[in-house]
Design a protein around this motif. Structure first.
Motif, mmCIF file in Angstrom:
data_model
loop_
_atom_site.group_PDB
_atom_site.id
_atom_site.type_symbol
_atom_site.label_atom_id
_atom_site.label_comp_id
_atom_site.label_asym_id
_atom_site.label_seq_id
_atom_site.Cartn_x
_atom_site.Cartn_y
_atom_site.Cartn_z
ATOM 1 N N GLY A 183 0.837 -1.186 0.000
ATOM 2 C CA GLY A 183 0.000 0.000 0.000
ATOM 3 C C GLY A 183 0.875 1.239 0.000
ATOM 4 N N VAL A 184 0.287 2.360 0.355
ATOM 5 C CA VAL A 184 1.035 3.618 0.418
ATOM 6 C C VAL A 184 1.954 3.583 1.635
ATOM 7 C CG1 VAL A 184 0.879 6.123 0.626
ATOM 8 C CG2 VAL A 184 -0.848 4.881 -0.691
ATOM 9 N N ILE A 185 3.236 3.906 1.420
ATOM 10 C CA ILE A 185 4.172 4.031 2.531
ATOM 11 C C ILE A 185 4.842 5.396 2.464
ATOM 12 C CG2 ILE A 185 4.574 1.553 2.671
ATOM 13 C CD1 ILE A 185 7.297 2.011 1.318
ATOM 14 N N GLN A 186 5.267 5.890 3.621
ATOM 15 C CA GLN A 186 5.944 7.182 3.651
ATOM 16 C C GLN A 186 7.374 7.054 3.160
ATOM 17 O OE1 GLN A 186 8.437 8.792 5.402
ATOM 18 N NE2 GLN A 186 7.839 10.941 5.168
ATOM 19 N N GLY A 187 8.008 5.935 3.424
ATOM 20 C CA GLY A 187 9.342 5.676 2.914
ATOM 21 C C GLY A 187 10.466 6.044 3.866
ATOM 22 N N ASP A 188 10.245 7.076 4.691
ATOM 23 C CA ASP A 188 11.277 7.501 5.642
ATOM 24 C C ASP A 188 10.647 8.097 6.901
ATOM 25 O OD1 ASP A 188 13.829 7.951 6.655
ATOM 26 O OD2 ASP A 188 14.014 9.916 5.685
ATOM 27 N N PRO A 189 9.730 7.367 7.543
ATOM 28 C CA PRO A 189 9.094 7.921 8.745
ATOM 29 C C PRO A 189 10.062 7.872 9.925
ATOM 30 C CG PRO A 189 8.352 5.677 8.432
ATOM 31 C CD PRO A 189 9.242 6.008 7.253
ATOM 32 N N GLN A 190 10.245 8.973 10.583
ATOM 33 C CA GLN A 190 11.167 9.052 11.707
ATOM 34 C C GLN A 190 10.818 10.300 12.522
ATOM 35 O OE1 GLN A 190 14.573 11.297 10.983
ATOM 36 N NE2 GLN A 190 14.768 10.692 8.837
ATOM 37 N N HIS A 191 11.513 10.460 13.626
ATOM 38 C CA HIS A 191 11.208 11.548 14.548
ATOM 39 C C HIS A 191 11.328 12.917 13.890
ATOM 40 C CE1 HIS A 191 12.601 7.988 16.659
ATOM 41 N NE2 HIS A 191 11.939 8.384 17.719
ATOM 42 N N ARG A 192 12.265 13.069 12.949
ATOM 43 C CA ARG A 192 12.484 14.368 12.313
ATOM 44 C C ARG A 192 11.622 14.571 11.079
ATOM 45 N NH1 ARG A 192 18.610 15.522 11.325
ATOM 46 N NH2 ARG A 192 18.599 13.413 10.458
ATOM 47 N N ASN A 193 10.854 13.560 10.680
ATOM 48 C CA ASN A 193 9.942 13.701 9.550
ATOM 49 C C ASN A 193 8.493 13.713 10.008
ATOM 50 O OD1 ASN A 193 11.927 13.961 7.661
ATOM 51 N ND2 ASN A 193 11.831 11.859 6.923
#
Length: 301
Positions: A183-193
């Motif tokens: 499905g849809v993924i953010q690709g780089d989910p992290q505290h600074r994003n």
């Protein structure tokens, strides 16, 4: 011949300022009191007077990619999804082939987003229907190989090790069965994003890596950031509890986690020319991978 010093986004200082000024003029914004917020990849600038964030895509970025991202975020906003909002102007604005987007500024408290706060927006993202914009397919190994081909800062033996590790991981992951549907993924989910909102929620931002792929990749990314950057096991456990699934208990966890770490290392190594101070940390991370040291703490680049 002396090389011109580069500023965020791969621009020299005067060019970036001209692109910023002309882009802001095109949408009626005042850039006279601008302040750089981030710049390791794109140039991200705050217009203090306007309370608008300007993102100038890194030199060489595809205009079509930036246009697709803006279209996707407009769809998220129309769906009342927890995202950092675009500023209400026609965008992206193109100045001399450089794509610029504008975002509503969200003032941030000193404490960063906690991992557990990422769980709800990520779960919502992974549950979205097919968006009305064609997203790219997420390809970990194509990205890693592009970076490896561009790296000039590491010795031959290190590059040989990284290439061999890439081949080994790709072979291992072919044999792994993913648990979650694509499905849809953010690709780089992290505290600074992700960002705090004034009402205490967390919203996702930095959608440059949005794609169609395996949600396990997003969950692995959160786990790697918790483990490598000193947030601690409790921080990750709170995220897994809030999301409702612990990716570290999945059979494919280890090879996918190392793949995520490898991509982070090779991406930063490719950019060393623009951040020469980062080389020592990159070499330390490569040596940690060689020793299979899962708990080596990384310094943020």
């Amino acid at each position: 011949m002396r090389e011109t010093a580069l500023t965020p986004g791969g621009f020299d200082e005067s060019e970036m300022q001209q692109v910023l000024k002309r882009g802001c003029e095109a949408v009626g914004l005042d850039s006279s009191n601008a302040r750089l917020l981030r710049g390791h990849t794109n140039a991200v600038v705050l217009l203090e007077k306007e309370q608008v964030v300007v993102k100038i895509a890194r030199r060489g970025s595809s205009i079509d990619d930036v246009t697709r991202t803006a279209t996707f975020v407009r769809w998220l906003m129309a769906s009342d999804f927890p995202t950092a909002p675009l500023h209400p102007v026609d965008q992206p604005v193109i100045i001399d082939g450089h794509a610029i987007t504008f975002w509503t500024y969200l003032p941030q408290p000193e404490e960063p987003i906690a991992a557990a706060q990422l769980a709800q927006p990520l779960h919502a993202l992974h549950s979205l229907p097919t968006p009305p914009v064609a997203l790219p397919n997420h390809d970990n190994f194509a990205a890693i190989r592009r970076s490896l081909a561009a790296i000039t800062c590491l010795p031959r033996q290190s590059l040989l090790f990284l290439n061999e590790l890439t081949e080994r991981l790709e072979s291992q992951l072919r044999a792994v069965q993913f648990t979650m549907p694509q499905g849809v993924i953010q690709g780089d989910p992290q505290h600074r994003n992700a960002l705090h909102t004034s009402d205490g929620r967390a919203v996702l931002c930095d959608w440059d890596t949005v794609a169609v792929g395996q949600p396990e990749w997003d969950l692995i990314t959160v786990e790697v950031h918790c483990r490598r950057f000193g947030h601690g096991q409790q921080h990750y456990d709170a995220f897994a509890d809030a999301y409702g699934w612990d990716v570290t208990r999945w059979r494919g966890y280890r090879p996918l986690a190392v793949t995520r770490e490898l991509q982070m290392i090779t991406t930063n190594a490719r950019k060393v020319r623009h951040a020469p101070w980062s080389l020592k940390e990159i070499e330390r991370r490569v040596e940690g991978l060689r020793r299979q040291d899962e708990h080596l703490q990384w310094n943020i680049l």
